[in-house]
Scaffold this motif. Structure first.
Motif, PDB file in Angstrom:
ATOM      1  N   UNK A 119     -11.490  45.485 -14.192  1.00 31.62           N
ATOM      2  CA  UNK A 119     -12.317  46.246 -13.251  1.00 31.62           C
ATOM      3  C   UNK A 119     -13.643  45.555 -12.947  1.00 31.62           C
ATOM      4  N   UNK A 120     -13.974  44.533 -13.719  1.00 31.88           N
ATOM      5  CA  UNK A 120     -15.219  43.795 -13.486  1.00 31.88           C
ATOM      6  C   UNK A 120     -14.977  42.446 -12.809  1.00 31.88           C
ATOM      7  N   UNK A 121     -13.772  42.228 -12.324  1.00 31.68           N
ATOM      8  CA  UNK A 121     -13.461  40.942 -11.691  1.00 31.68           C
ATOM      9  C   UNK A 121     -14.050  40.827 -10.296  1.00 31.68           C
ATOM     10  N   UNK A 158     -14.057  30.817 -11.445  1.00 30.83           N
ATOM     11  CA  UNK A 158     -13.046  31.463 -12.278  1.00 30.83           C
ATOM     12  C   UNK A 158     -11.874  32.011 -11.469  1.00 30.83           C
ATOM     13  N   UNK A 159     -11.860  31.799 -10.163  1.00 31.08           N
ATOM     14  CA  UNK A 159     -10.742  32.260  -9.354  1.00 31.08           C
ATOM     15  C   UNK A 159      -9.434  31.685  -9.899  1.00 31.08           C
ATOM     16  N   UNK A 160      -8.403  32.498  -9.893  1.00 34.08           N
ATOM     17  CA  UNK A 160      -7.136  32.106 -10.508  1.00 34.08           C
ATOM     18  C   UNK A 160      -6.568  30.818  -9.910  1.00 34.08           C
ATOM     19  N   UNK A 161      -6.726  30.645  -8.601  1.00 34.55           N
ATOM     20  CA  UNK A 161      -6.178  29.452  -7.947  1.00 34.55           C
ATOM     21  C   UNK A 161      -6.850  28.185  -8.451  1.00 34.55           C
ATOM     22  N   UNK A 162      -8.170  28.218  -8.641  1.00 31.87           N
ATOM     23  CA  UNK A 162      -8.882  27.050  -9.155  1.00 31.87           C
ATOM     24  C   UNK A 162      -8.551  26.795 -10.617  1.00 31.87           C
ATOM     25  N   UNK A 163      -8.412  27.860 -11.389  1.00 29.67           N
ATOM     26  CA  UNK A 163      -8.074  27.701 -12.801  1.00 29.67           C
ATOM     27  C   UNK A 163      -6.689  27.086 -12.971  1.00 29.67           C
ATOM     28  N   UNK A 164      -5.731  27.533 -12.148  1.00 30.63           N
ATOM     29  CA  UNK A 164      -4.378  26.973 -12.230  1.00 30.63           C
ATOM     30  C   UNK A 164      -4.357  25.507 -11.829  1.00 30.63           C
ATOM     31  N   UNK A 165      -5.244  25.126 -10.929  1.00 29.50           N
ATOM     32  CA  UNK A 165      -5.298  23.742 -10.450  1.00 29.50           C
ATOM     33  C   UNK A 165      -5.930  22.809 -11.473  1.00 29.50           C
ATOM     34  N   UNK A 166      -6.951  23.296 -12.184  1.00 24.76           N
ATOM     35  CA  UNK A 166      -7.766  22.414 -13.022  1.00 24.76           C
ATOM     36  C   UNK A 166      -7.494  22.514 -14.516  1.00 24.76           C
ATOM     37  N   UNK A 181      -8.801  25.238 -21.274  1.00 26.31           N
ATOM     38  CA  UNK A 181      -7.922  26.389 -21.119  1.00 26.31           C
ATOM     39  C   UNK A 181      -8.366  27.250 -19.938  1.00 26.31           C
ATOM     40  N   UNK A 182      -7.394  27.876 -19.305  1.00 28.95           N
ATOM     41  CA  UNK A 182      -7.682  28.727 -18.162  1.00 28.95           C
ATOM     42  C   UNK A 182      -8.390  30.008 -18.604  1.00 28.95           C
ATOM     43  N   UNK A 183      -9.450  30.335 -17.868  1.00 30.35           N
ATOM     44  CA  UNK A 183     -10.052  31.662 -17.978  1.00 30.35           C
ATOM     45  C   UNK A 183     -10.021  32.249 -16.570  1.00 30.35           C
ATOM     46  N   UNK A 184      -9.008  33.059 -16.315  1.00 29.18           N
ATOM     47  CA  UNK A 184      -8.784  33.579 -14.981  1.00 29.18           C
ATOM     48  C   UNK A 184      -9.666  34.785 -14.694  1.00 29.18           C
ATOM     49  N   UNK A 185     -10.123  34.848 -13.473  1.00 29.68           N
ATOM     50  CA  UNK A 185     -10.992  35.949 -13.050  1.00 29.68           C
ATOM     51  C   UNK A 185     -10.302  37.304 -13.201  1.00 29.68           C
TER      52      UNK A 185
END
Length: 285
Positions: free
Chosen positions: A155-157, A112-120, A146-150
């Protein structure tokens, strides 16, 4: 005695090969040939029937989703982290008791890391279904997700508070709905999660915070088309942070899904639309 033995040996030899009738084990060569031909044709027929049956059956299967599947009215729910039993027990003052939970959550949230979500995955319009229909026999595959960003988990990321609150006695518990192909879990409103204590533990659970806001599974993550069609599908999560739970006491928590398509939870299936777990935070001082 020797003659009787010779006679017995001779009869056995004659059974295997009779030079007078040219029989092998009581049958002539033509007889053995007919038997072998019969079984060859027989087993070839059985193999052909089996192959034809398998071919017909495989022709009825869908490569991307089960041909037959239970149409669940209410999907199941599960928590992370979880052990062999649905319980989270640790001691704030003993790092080894909660560090395993932190490691499991870091591994779980890695995709769920933002970088992977933006890529995929895609940036989608919220509060509406992301429908990607096929055009007749032409499949619209692979389908986008759809992106689910971390960072949506606040506060729970685990990005700002590396221990997910376990070190400070304010642990985060993640909740997910089981995947069901084609399920639309709401009409006009995104389904959302609410948690509470069982009746006997009402005074011990304290306050809770939900991430993303309102603890909802946004409609844009549905419908789910299956792992073959949506290779990069990111299952939406809801994180519940327990802010001031009572220490040194068992707290039985129940979280459930709320939706305008779910009117009543089944008493027969304790995991349909809800999940119950035990939470205990010990503190030495």
């Amino acid at each position: 005695m020797a003659k009787e033995d010779d006679k017995g040996n001779g009869s056995w030899k004659e059974f295997f090969w009779n030079p007078r009738t040219h029989e092998v084990m009581g049958r002539t060569a033509s007889s053995w040939g007919l038997i072998l031909l019969f079984y060859l044709v027989f087993y070839t027929f059985l193999a052909g029937m089996f192959a034809l049956t398998m071919y017909v059956m495989l022709m009825t299967l869908n490569e991307y989703q089960p041909t037959w599947q239970d149409r669940l009215a209410i999907p199941g729910m599960m928590i992370r982290p979880k052990g062999q039993a649905l319980e989270i027990i640790y001691n704030i003052d003993q790092t080894e008791s909660w560090d395993t939970y932190v490691q499991k959550l870091n591994s779980f949230l890695g995709p769920y890391n933002d970088s992977l979500q933006a890529l995929n995955n895609d940036v989608c319009l919220p509060d509406q279904f992301y429908v990607q229909e096929d055009s007749g026999e032409v499949r619209n595959n692979p389908k986008r997700s759809c992106q689910f960003n971390r960072t949506m988990l606040g506060d729970c990321s685990g990005l700002t508070e590396r221990t997910f609150g376990y070190e400070s006695g304010q642990p985060c518990v993640f909740i997910k709905l089981n995947r069901v192909i084609g399920m639309l879990p709401g009409k006009t409103q995104s389904p959302y999660v609410t948690c509470g204590a069982k009746r006997e533990d009402t005074d011990s659970i304290g306050e809770m915070a939900y991430f993303p806001n309102n603890g909802s599974f946004n409609l844009m993550y549905y419908p789910y088309y299956g792992s073959r069609s949506q290779v990069n599908y990111s299952q939406p999560l809801v994180a519940v942070k327990f802010l001031n739970i009572t220490y040194n006491m068992d707290v039985n928590v129940e979280c459930k899904i709320n939706s305008d398509t779910i009117t009543e939870l089944s008493e027969r299936d304790k995991f349909a639309g809800r999940v119950s777990f035990r939470l205990r935070i010990n503190k030495d001082n």
